[in-house]
Design a protein around this motif. Sequence first.
Motif, PDB file in Angstrom:
ATOM      1  N   ALA A   1      10.799 -18.407   7.476  1.00 49.43           N
ATOM      2  CA  ALA A   1      11.833 -17.381   7.681  1.00 49.43           C
ATOM      3  C   ALA A   1      12.602 -17.339   6.373  1.00 49.43           C
ATOM      4  N   ILE A   2      12.574 -16.131   5.855  1.00 48.58           N
ATOM      5  CA  ILE A   2      13.511 -15.795   4.489  1.00 48.58           C
ATOM      6  C   ILE A   2      14.688 -15.018   4.613  1.00 48.58           C
ATOM      7  N   VAL A   3      15.695 -15.358   4.694  1.00 50.02           N
ATOM      8  CA  VAL A   3      16.963 -14.348   4.814  1.00 50.02           C
ATOM      9  C   VAL A   3      17.455 -14.090   3.470  1.00 50.02           C
ATOM     10  N   VAL A   4      17.540 -12.781   3.124  1.00 55.81           N
ATOM     11  CA  VAL A   4      18.403 -12.400   2.037  1.00 55.81           C
ATOM     12  C   VAL A   4      19.584 -11.430   2.567  1.00 55.81           C
ATOM     13  N   ALA A   5      20.768 -12.030   2.122  1.00 55.84           N
ATOM     14  CA  ALA A   5      21.823 -11.097   2.626  1.00 55.84           C
ATOM     15  C   ALA A   5      22.164 -10.404   1.206  1.00 55.84           C
ATOM     16  N   SER A   6      22.975  -9.242   1.463  1.00 56.34           N
ATOM     17  CA  SER A   6      23.195  -8.566   0.172  1.00 56.34           C
ATOM     18  C   SER A   6      24.324  -7.564   0.417  1.00 56.34           C
ATOM     19  N   PRO A   7      24.992  -7.252  -0.472  1.00 57.39           N
ATOM     20  CA  PRO A   7      26.160  -6.306  -0.358  1.00 57.39           C
ATOM     21  C   PRO A   7      25.417  -4.619   0.024  1.00 57.39           C
ATOM     22  N   HIS A   8      24.034  -4.586  -0.522  1.00 54.95           N
ATOM     23  CA  HIS A   8      23.421  -3.317  -0.427  1.00 54.95           C
ATOM     24  C   HIS A   8      21.921  -3.575  -0.207  1.00 54.95           C
TER      25      HIS A   8
ATOM     26  N   ARG B   1      17.039   1.440  21.400  1.00 50.59           N
ATOM     27  CA  ARG B   1      18.120   1.635  22.174  1.00 50.59           C
ATOM     28  C   ARG B   1      19.514   1.589  21.556  1.00 50.59           C
ATOM     29  N   VAL B   2      20.559   2.310  22.230  1.00 54.48           N
ATOM     30  CA  VAL B   2      21.858   2.153  21.865  1.00 54.48           C
ATOM     31  C   VAL B   2      22.561   1.404  22.710  1.00 54.48           C
ATOM     32  N   THR B   3      23.565   0.643  22.281  1.00 56.66           N
ATOM     33  CA  THR B   3      24.061  -0.227  23.041  1.00 56.66           C
ATOM     34  C   THR B   3      25.311  -0.816  22.816  1.00 56.66           C
ATOM     35  N   ARG B   4      26.335  -1.150  23.774  1.00 61.83           N
ATOM     36  CA  ARG B   4      27.661  -1.732  23.492  1.00 61.83           C
ATOM     37  C   ARG B   4      27.511  -3.237  23.145  1.00 61.83           C
ATOM     38  N   ASP B   5      26.529  -4.146  23.432  1.00 64.46           N
ATOM     39  CA  ASP B   5      26.457  -5.348  23.510  1.00 64.46           C
ATOM     40  C   ASP B   5      25.818  -5.730  22.158  1.00 64.46           C
ATOM     41  N   PRO B   6      26.272  -7.125  21.841  1.00 67.32           N
ATOM     42  CA  PRO B   6      25.660  -7.887  20.745  1.00 67.32           C
ATOM     43  C   PRO B   6      24.320  -7.782  20.470  1.00 67.32           C
ATOM     44  N   ILE B   7      23.828  -7.413  19.338  1.00 66.34           N
ATOM     45  CA  ILE B   7      22.372  -7.701  19.247  1.00 66.34           C
ATOM     46  C   ILE B   7      21.818  -9.171  19.092  1.00 66.34           C
ATOM     47  N   ASP B   8      20.585  -9.403  19.834  1.00 65.70           N
ATOM     48  CA  ASP B   8      20.204 -10.717  19.886  1.00 65.70           C
ATOM     49  C   ASP B   8      18.921 -10.581  18.995  1.00 65.70           C
ATOM     50  N   ALA B   9      18.904 -11.128  17.782  1.00 65.73           N
ATOM     51  CA  ALA B   9      17.872 -11.034  16.754  1.00 65.73           C
ATOM     52  C   ALA B   9      16.689 -11.961  17.386  1.00 65.73           C
ATOM     53  N   ALA B  10      16.745 -12.899  17.863  1.00 65.11           N
ATOM     54  CA  ALA B  10      15.565 -13.729  18.183  1.00 65.11           C
ATOM     55  C   ALA B  10      14.902 -13.232  19.544  1.00 65.11           C
ATOM     56  N   ALA B  11      15.741 -12.460  20.125  1.00 66.25           N
ATOM     57  CA  ALA B  11      14.941 -11.878  21.275  1.00 66.25           C
ATOM     58  C   ALA B  11      14.100 -10.514  21.013  1.00 66.25           C
ATOM     59  N   LEU B  12      14.833 -10.015  20.156  1.00 68.93           N
ATOM     60  CA  LEU B  12      14.125  -8.618  19.394  1.00 68.93           C
ATOM     61  C   LEU B  12      12.736  -8.898  18.782  1.00 68.93           C
TER      62      LEU B  12
ATOM     63  N   VAL C   1      12.270 -27.612   4.628  1.00 65.41           N
ATOM     64  CA  VAL C   1      11.025 -27.664   5.306  1.00 65.41           C
ATOM     65  C   VAL C   1      11.450 -28.568   6.534  1.00 65.41           C
ATOM     66  N   THR C   2      10.929 -28.215   7.595  1.00 61.46           N
ATOM     67  CA  THR C   2      11.205 -28.910   8.775  1.00 61.46           C
ATOM     68  C   THR C   2      10.104 -28.610   9.944  1.00 61.46           C
ATOM     69  N   ARG C   3      10.057 -29.647  10.938  1.00 59.62           N
ATOM     70  CA  ARG C   3       9.152 -29.484  11.886  1.00 59.62           C
ATOM     71  C   ARG C   3       9.532 -28.904  13.145  1.00 59.62           C
ATOM     72  N   ASP C   4      10.830 -28.517  13.003  1.00 61.05           N
ATOM     73  CA  ASP C   4      11.412 -27.861  14.270  1.00 61.05           C
ATOM     74  C   ASP C   4      11.203 -26.234  14.139  1.00 61.05           C
ATOM     75  N   PRO C   5      11.077 -25.732  15.363  1.00 64.49           N
ATOM     76  CA  PRO C   5      11.034 -24.168  15.366  1.00 64.49           C
ATOM     77  C   PRO C   5      12.473 -23.618  14.835  1.00 64.49           C
ATOM     78  N   ILE C   6      12.057 -22.434  14.186  1.00 65.75           N
ATOM     79  CA  ILE C   6      13.024 -21.949  13.375  1.00 65.75           C
ATOM     80  C   ILE C   6      14.195 -20.804  14.224  1.00 65.75           C
ATOM     81  N   ASP C   7      15.383 -21.051  14.220  1.00 60.12           N
ATOM     82  CA  ASP C   7      16.203 -20.392  14.792  1.00 60.12           C
ATOM     83  C   ASP C   7      16.626 -19.113  13.839  1.00 60.12           C
ATOM     84  N   ALA C   8      16.136 -18.086  14.175  1.00 57.40           N
ATOM     85  CA  ALA C   8      16.518 -16.818  13.316  1.00 57.40           C
ATOM     86  C   ALA C   8      17.846 -16.546  13.414  1.00 57.40           C
ATOM     87  N   ALA C   9      18.572 -16.595  14.630  1.00 61.23           N
ATOM     88  CA  ALA C   9      20.139 -16.105  14.678  1.00 61.23           C
ATOM     89  C   ALA C   9      20.856 -16.758  13.923  1.00 61.23           C
ATOM     90  N   ALA C  10      20.490 -18.257  14.051  1.00 59.10           N
ATOM     91  CA  ALA C  10      21.384 -19.146  13.358  1.00 59.10           C
ATOM     92  C   ALA C  10      21.352 -19.154  11.915  1.00 59.10           C
TER      93      ALA C  10
END
Lengths: 83, 83, 149, 149
Positions: free
Chosen positions: C95-102, D7-18, C8-17
């Motif tokens: 923000a909820i990230v679920v990473a998964s093999p599939h 779009r199709v691109t050679r550049d890394p995808i920027d999740a936050a910008a998208l 839980v945070t007061r800061d904006p969420i950094d999706a890429a991080a």
Amino acid sequence: MPMTVRSLFFATYRDLAGADELLVELPATATVEDLVRELRAARSGLAALPPAPAVAVNLEYAPLSTRLSDGDEVAFIPPVAGG
Amino acid sequence: MPMTVRSLFFATYRDLAGADELLVELPATATVEDLVRELRAARSGLAALPPAPAVAVNLEYAPLSTRLSDGDEVAFIPPVAGG
Amino acid sequence: MAASPFRVTRDPIDAAALLRETVAPSDGAALLFWGVVRNEHGGRAVSHLEYEAYASMAEAKLREIAGEARERWGTGEIAVVHRVGRLEVGEASVAIVVASPHRAEAYEASRYVIEQLKRRVPVWKREGYVDGGAEWVPGFTPAVEEGVR
Amino acid sequence: MAASPFRVTRDPIDAAALLRETVAPSDGAALLFWGVVRNEHGGRAVSHLEYEAYASMAEAKLREIAGEARERWGTGEIAVVHRVGRLEVGEASVAIVVASPHRAEAYEASRYVIEQLKRRVPVWKREGYVDGGAEWVPGFTPAVEEGVR
């Protein structure tokens, strides 16, 4: 020997309590239900607290029948609205 | 009057064609099927092209019966594996 | 080194991080649920929301819910960040990230986490309206099982 | 001002910008599907992938698929970016953002877009293995309707 529990209030319940937190002294055998009764009687705003509110004891939801211990953190949880 | 179409090859089909792109001259009434027949006969590598490959004419999947026009872009699409 | 994946945070969420810290080399997909503040609710124009949480318990519940989802669907890591404080329209509240093999499992698990979050995680919000005034948003009463403790 | 959302691109995808360019003030949620290169496939250790696309058609098909999803589920904007070129393990090959007033529709639409992308969008990939060698990954034969044109 009496014990003391920390009662926490959030959102609408904090508005009723007029405070984030109250320290309450209770008999050694008290349950959550006893605490609720005590609070509803002790502070006029808290008379509007439901007789069976959702409560968490030490970060876990707990039924009204739960026996309390000295130093417990008892949070009063109004209906949640996260997301 | 004969016409010319641009044939594009990708992935495994490019490996067969030995080229990204070939310009092919065809009779004015030719269909995609005629083009496939022509290509399979014209280049040894392309003999291995399936007789009924998936094909796109001007960016849209098109059946073998599709009539071609001068300047059409005809892409040979091996099974796709995006994602 | 890494922060807890449940916070839980007061800061904006950094999706890429958050994606970076959650996705492992054995994962083929991640699904990010990005909850944002809407400009309207029940026909009233909303200017902002104020979120409040019982942070220590919220983090514990998020961990518990993510554990249930991982066990049930066999996903990779899960991370959940919930913001508190004042949020303007368009800002992300959760923000909820679920990473998964599939991927199929990622969809199921993500859906489970957001639905359970809304039912059991102690977070509240107060809507501020464009025409003035503010109100606590009605929520879910968490189910408390008798005899649990 | 904005780039095309397909779009199709050679550049890394920027999740936050998208996310930023896709979510509107009337949206309450967005779902990001983030496809990443796994370190393993069919029991072989993968070192990287090489993606190739028929870019002009791929972008047209992505637009078409997104249009179908928006019509069917009434979501907000959808954006899809597919990368081409050499990608290392952990890098994102595809990102799909579905913005939506409500979350249930975002899940359905996102799932539809990734499944259709895998069936009809002209993209190919060649796996490079840790023990050397490289192979084109078997794919889906797109359905071509007779009499369409």
